[in-house]
Design a protein around this motif. Structure first.
Motif, mmCIF file in Angstrom:
data_model
loop_
_atom_site.group_PDB
_atom_site.id
_atom_site.type_symbol
_atom_site.label_atom_id
_atom_site.label_comp_id
_atom_site.label_asym_id
_atom_site.label_seq_id
_atom_site.Cartn_x
_atom_site.Cartn_y
_atom_site.Cartn_z
ATOM 1 N N TRP A 332 0.829 -1.205 0.000
ATOM 2 C CA TRP A 332 0.000 0.000 0.000
ATOM 3 C C TRP A 332 0.867 1.259 0.000
ATOM 4 C CZ3 TRP A 332 -5.205 0.437 -0.583
ATOM 5 C CH2 TRP A 332 -5.742 1.713 -0.391
ATOM 6 N N VAL A 333 1.923 1.275 0.831
ATOM 7 C CA VAL A 333 2.805 2.445 0.889
ATOM 8 C C VAL A 333 3.470 2.670 -0.462
ATOM 9 C CG1 VAL A 333 4.939 3.351 1.905
ATOM 10 C CG2 VAL A 333 3.207 2.313 3.375
ATOM 11 N N TRP A 334 3.966 1.596 -1.083
ATOM 12 C CA TRP A 334 4.626 1.726 -2.393
ATOM 13 C C TRP A 334 3.644 2.242 -3.442
ATOM 14 C CZ3 TRP A 334 4.023 -0.390 -7.268
ATOM 15 C CH2 TRP A 334 5.080 -0.204 -8.144
ATOM 16 N N THR A 335 2.443 1.660 -3.464
ATOM 17 C CA THR A 335 1.440 2.096 -4.447
ATOM 18 C C THR A 335 1.022 3.544 -4.189
ATOM 19 O OG1 THR A 335 0.599 -0.177 -4.539
ATOM 20 C CG2 THR A 335 -0.805 1.556 -5.443
ATOM 21 N N SER A 336 0.811 3.896 -2.921
ATOM 22 C CA SER A 336 0.436 5.269 -2.571
ATOM 23 C C SER A 336 1.520 6.251 -2.995
ATOM 24 C CB SER A 336 0.192 5.374 -1.063
ATOM 25 O OG SER A 336 -0.056 6.710 -0.682
ATOM 26 N N LEU A 337 2.760 5.866 -2.787
ATOM 27 C CA LEU A 337 3.869 6.731 -3.182
ATOM 28 C C LEU A 337 3.905 6.912 -4.692
ATOM 29 C CD1 LEU A 337 6.403 8.302 -2.408
ATOM 30 C CD2 LEU A 337 7.681 6.165 -2.549
ATOM 31 N N ARG A 338 3.649 5.836 -5.454
ATOM 32 C CA ARG A 338 3.623 5.954 -6.920
ATOM 33 C C ARG A 338 2.554 6.958 -7.366
ATOM 34 N NH1 ARG A 338 8.170 4.957 -8.721
ATOM 35 N NH2 ARG A 338 8.701 5.195 -6.537
ATOM 36 N N PHE A 339 1.367 6.866 -6.763
ATOM 37 C CA PHE A 339 0.286 7.794 -7.114
ATOM 38 C C PHE A 339 0.642 9.220 -6.730
ATOM 39 C CE2 PHE A 339 -2.643 4.079 -7.359
ATOM 40 C CZ PHE A 339 -3.189 4.366 -8.597
ATOM 41 N N THR A 340 1.278 9.396 -5.579
ATOM 42 C CA THR A 340 1.679 10.733 -5.141
ATOM 43 C C THR A 340 2.671 11.348 -6.114
ATOM 44 O OG1 THR A 340 1.334 10.138 -2.824
ATOM 45 C CG2 THR A 340 2.715 12.056 -3.270
ATOM 46 N N LEU A 341 3.658 10.563 -6.526
ATOM 47 C CA LEU A 341 4.644 11.057 -7.482
ATOM 48 C C LEU A 341 3.996 11.341 -8.837
ATOM 49 C CD1 LEU A 341 7.663 8.693 -6.673
ATOM 50 C CD2 LEU A 341 7.378 11.092 -6.015
#
Length: 546
Positions: A332-341
């Motif tokens: 979830w953290v990795w996916t959330s970070l991808r969306f944020t970037l």
């Protein structure tokens, strides 16, 4: 008498656990010492503690959630609100679904609704445990703010999800549409009730204080009663008492910016709440240790019913759940970070890709603690028809195992991941703080000048007021101590000291009022304001005659 003795034993155990943690050559989280001490107590004495779920929930959760909402640094939360909301709500639902199905698959004897309840219980994180673990390595402030904001909100979302799962277990039915409507009602109602209770209580006590004076003990007691009032009223109206307690705490932080309470009240109240937090957290973990042998026996029985005759399967379950939690959080953290970037790139912002250690630290920092333990201990004892709640002891044991294992894993891994870890820089508030100090000192000097003139006007010894006022204003200008008079001037000095004390109080009140005005205008963070106000409060408590 027996209840009082048990309470005193638990309090003593909390004190001893703190001493043992400080004396230990190995840096381990305090909750581990408290759980171990509880096990020792259970092995040498049968306290006969029977935990009534609703009473346990009422005693411990409202004040802890209220204090979290009261003290959380809101500027950091608002700045990273997108990340925090994704972790606090999206990750909770993701965890409930993923871990719920995993637990039901591993342990068929545990109904799916109970598995979902367990997954919801283990979803909230505990930043206090993380900060204690990371004491050896400075944890980046921005990371800590995100963890604090996530914890505050996922406490509420996780426990609300648990309530729905428990209700489905008791009734045997679940409707997504009905649950969604009910969730909106309990959420909006809980927030409204928590906000209204705090606002009404503080307005009433401030009016009474202005009319009849303020009594510090009563003010502190009111602050202790507010979370319970919000929780009970919300539960009475079938809303979320959990969200009511959180909303009450957040509202309290804003109401306090009016600066109505006396300085001595704030200083003493802060000490009382620190004690409440330390005591409540400690008692919860000591109780877990004390109940652990009995819980282990009940859990082993459930494992036997699944066809696994070795109690070692309990460890397999705990490790599997922890690995699932870590994997889901990492994903979830990795996916959330991808969306944020991705969103930042769409807006044309400069991209700074965080290192893998940041993602790993965010995942490992999902330590479970007090709220998880308090929540699982509130599972009902019996069903509506009087039969035992299915797999209750196993659920409690698994939640306890998740807490212990997550604490151990984080205490070993976080110091290595956090060492030298760099985050996007925190906005510096030093200039804001300096401007606030200057403005507060200028306001104090003006107040001292006015008070000096009013107090000395028409008096034969007006020069004493001028002298005392000059000393105070010099302190504000240069921040140095004034001279003390001795010998033959002692009597005169005593009189000047009394005048000086009164002028100091006038200046300090004006200084604090100016700080509150600045923070209300959003030109200063409430964290910096809290620091400045505490300095003023401590000085005022020193000079005020009680």
């Amino acid at each position: 008498m027996e209840t009082i003795s048990v309470a005193l034993i638990l309090l003593l155990a909390v004190v001893i656990s703190g001493a043992l943690a400080r004396m230990s050559p190995i840096a381990l989280p305090l909750p581990l010492f408290q759980i171990a001490l509880g096990v020792v107590i259970a092995s040498v004495a049968n306290l006969g503690v029977e935990l009534e779920p609703e009473i346990f929930f009422l005693l411990f959760l409202p004040p802890l959630l209220f204090l979290d909402g009261w003290r959380i640094p809101k500027e950091g939360v608002f700045r990273d609100k997108g990340t925090i909301l994704e972790l606090a709500f999206g990750l909770v639902v993701f965890t409930v679904v993923g871990v719920g199905f995993l637990v039901n698959w591993m342990i068929p004897a545990m109904p799916l609704a109970v598995a979902f309840a367990l997954a919801a219980i283990v979803s909230p994180t505990d930043p206090i445990a993380v900060s204690a673990i990371a004491a050896r390595v400075p944890i980046p402030k921005r990371l800590m703010h995100i963890l604090e904001g996530e914890s505050l909100l996922n406490d509420a979302s996780g426990l609300v999800c648990m309530r729905f799962a428990v209700a489905a277990t008791l009734t045997g039915t679940f409707s997504l549409a009905e649950a969604a409507g009910t969730f909106l009602w309990v959420a909006i109602g809980g927030i409204a009730i928590g906000t209204g209770v705090t606002w009404s209580a503080t307005k009433a006590k401030n009016w009474i204080s202005r009319k009849f004076g303020e009594e510090t003990g009563s003010q502190i007691l009111i602050s202790l009663l507010i979370p319970f009032a919000a929780y009970l009223l919300a539960e009475r109206l079938h809303c979320s008492g959990i969200l009511a307690a959180v909303a009450a705490g957040i509202t309290m932080s804003y109401v306090e910016q009016t600066g109505q309470a006396l300085a001595v009240t704030r200083v003493r109240r802060s000490a009382v709440w620190d004690t409440v937090q330390f005591t409540a957290n400690g008692i919860i973990f000591v109780l877990l240790g004390e109940q652990l042998p009995q819980i282990l026996a009940g859990a082993a029985q459930v494992v036997h019913e699944t066809g696994h005759h070795e109690p070692a399967w309990l460890l397999v379950y705990v490790v599997s759940i922890n690995l699932a939690l870590a994997a889901l959080r990492l994903l979830w953290v990795w996916t959330s970070l991808r969306f944020t970037l991705f969103r930042a790139a769409r807006r044309g912002e400069a991209l700074v890709t965080p290192s893998w250690r940041l993602i790993a630290a965010m995942s490992l920092a999902g330590v479970r603690g007090t709220i998880t333990l308090a929540g699982v201990l509130t599972l009902p004892l019996v069903m509506a028809d009087g039969t035992a709640f299915p797999a209750r002891d196993l659920a409690i044991f698994l939640a306890a195992g998740v807490i212990i294992l997550s604490l151990v894993a984080a205490s070993i891994g976080l110091p290595h991941l956090l060492k030298g870890l760099e985050l996007p820089p925190e906005p510096s508030h030093q200039e804001d703080e300096d401007r606030a100090r200057i403005a507060a000192s200028e306001a104090a000097i003006r107040a001292v000048e006015r008070a000096q003139h009013d107090m000395g006007e028409g008096r034969s010894d007006a020069d004493l007021y001028v002298d005392a006022g000059a000393r105070i204003m010099e302190l504000y200008r240069q921040r140095i101590d004034g001279r003390s008079k001795t010998g033959e001037e002692r009597d005169l000095a005593r009189k000047i000291d009394e005048i000086e004390r009164r002028l100091r109080l006038a200046g300090l009140r004006a200084e604090r009022d100016e700080i509150y005005r600045i923070v209300r205008s959003r030109s200063l963070t409430d964290e910096a304001a809290r620091k400045l106000v505490r300095e003023v409060d401590l000085l005022e408590a020193r000079f005020r005659v009680t």
